[in-house]
Scaffold this motif. Structure first.
Motif, PDB file in Angstrom:
ATOM      1  N   ARG A  50      24.459  22.779  30.938  1.00  0.00           N
ATOM      2  CA  ARG A  50      23.270  23.468  30.434  1.00  0.00           C
ATOM      3  C   ARG A  50      22.753  22.801  29.177  1.00  0.00           C
ATOM      4  NH1 ARG A  50      26.786  28.449  31.141  1.00  0.00           N
ATOM      5  NH2 ARG A  50      26.194  29.226  33.181  1.00  0.00           N
ATOM      6  N   ALA A  52      21.110  24.487  26.972  1.00  0.00           N
ATOM      7  CA  ALA A  52      21.148  25.562  25.977  1.00  0.00           C
ATOM      8  C   ALA A  52      22.368  26.420  26.295  1.00  0.00           C
ATOM      9  CB  ALA A  52      19.864  26.378  26.042  1.00  0.00           C
ATOM     10  N   ALA A  56      21.566  32.084  27.023  1.00  0.00           N
ATOM     11  CA  ALA A  56      20.115  31.884  26.943  1.00  0.00           C
ATOM     12  C   ALA A  56      19.498  32.130  28.319  1.00  0.00           C
ATOM     13  CB  ALA A  56      19.799  30.464  26.487  1.00  0.00           C
ATOM     14  N   PRO A  59      15.133  29.616  31.937  1.00  0.00           N
ATOM     15  CA  PRO A  59      14.202  28.538  31.560  1.00  0.00           C
ATOM     16  C   PRO A  59      14.653  27.766  30.321  1.00  0.00           C
ATOM     17  CG  PRO A  59      12.985  30.522  32.093  1.00  0.00           C
ATOM     18  CD  PRO A  59      14.443  30.898  32.057  1.00  0.00           C
ATOM     19  N   ALA A  60      15.277  28.453  29.371  1.00  0.00           N
ATOM     20  CA  ALA A  60      15.739  27.764  28.161  1.00  0.00           C
ATOM     21  C   ALA A  60      16.908  26.843  28.472  1.00  0.00           C
ATOM     22  CB  ALA A  60      16.137  28.784  27.094  1.00  0.00           C
ATOM     23  N   ARG A  61      17.743  27.230  29.424  1.00  0.00           N
ATOM     24  CA  ARG A  61      18.895  26.390  29.790  1.00  0.00           C
ATOM     25  C   ARG A  61      18.456  25.134  30.518  1.00  0.00           C
ATOM     26  NH1 ARG A  61      21.180  31.443  31.672  1.00  0.00           N
ATOM     27  NH2 ARG A  61      20.759  30.708  33.756  1.00  0.00           N
ATOM     28  N   TRP A  63      15.319  23.516  30.124  1.00  0.00           N
ATOM     29  CA  TRP A  63      14.045  23.073  29.560  1.00  0.00           C
ATOM     30  C   TRP A  63      13.749  21.599  29.811  1.00  0.00           C
ATOM     31  CZ3 TRP A  63      13.458  19.281  26.000  1.00  0.00           C
ATOM     32  CH2 TRP A  63      14.568  18.910  25.243  1.00  0.00           C
TER      33      TRP A  63
END
Length: 158
Positions: A50, A52, A56, A59-61, A63
């Motif tokens: 990941r 992130a 999280a 989508p944040a993981r 990006w």
């Protein structure tokens, strides 16, 4: 003698495949990354973790791949709206951005498909080729390579 768990009772050993079947002490007979003929799983590519922390949102993981896909999507939209040269330049730039992210970041999530070297080479070569082709597109090319015109005349009139 079978392996024992923390309570001292015998522990069940599950054999998944012949390659890693345990010996009498419960250790695998042979440790290998090689998979049997019919694989049920594959090794995660290096850097495929990941981007992130696990708590999280998704989508944040992911990006890095979402950023590259958003740029490609915008490039395709520009191309569909008859801004061909800028759209294809943006698509090539998105692939070059993917190569740069793959090179600089330790973990890029789903942007990691193969080994780091193979991903960087693939994204870089394809991105460069698309940018160069976009710059040579007709009419009024931004980049002219003289020997290509001679090569075309030689192959067509030959």
């Amino acid at each position: 003698m079978p392996a024992e768990d923390a309570t001292g009772s015998p522990e069940e050993i599950t054999v998944r495949d012949a390659v890693s079947a345990p010996d009498a002490e419960g250790r695998p007979r042979r440790a290998t990354r090689r998979f049997p003929l019919f694989t049920r799983d594959t090794a995660r590519p290096e850097g495929g973790g990941r981007a992130a922390p696990g708590d999280a949102p998704a989508p944040a993981r992911q990006w890095p791949v979402l950023a590259v896909l958003a740029l490609v999507g915008l490039g395709l939209l520009l191309t569909a709206l008859d801004v061909f040269r800028y759209g294809t330049l943006l698509i090539g730039a998105a692939l070059l951005t993917g190569a740069l992210l793959r090179w600089l970041l330790p973990d890029v999530g789903m942007l990691a498909v193969r080994s780091r070297f193979t991903d960087i080479a693939t994204y870089g070569v394809l991105g460069t080729a698309i940018v160069l082709l976009a710059m040579m597109a007709q009419p009024h090319p931004w980049l002219e390579i003289p020997f290509l015109k001679d090569t075309l005349h030689f192959t067509v009139s030959g």
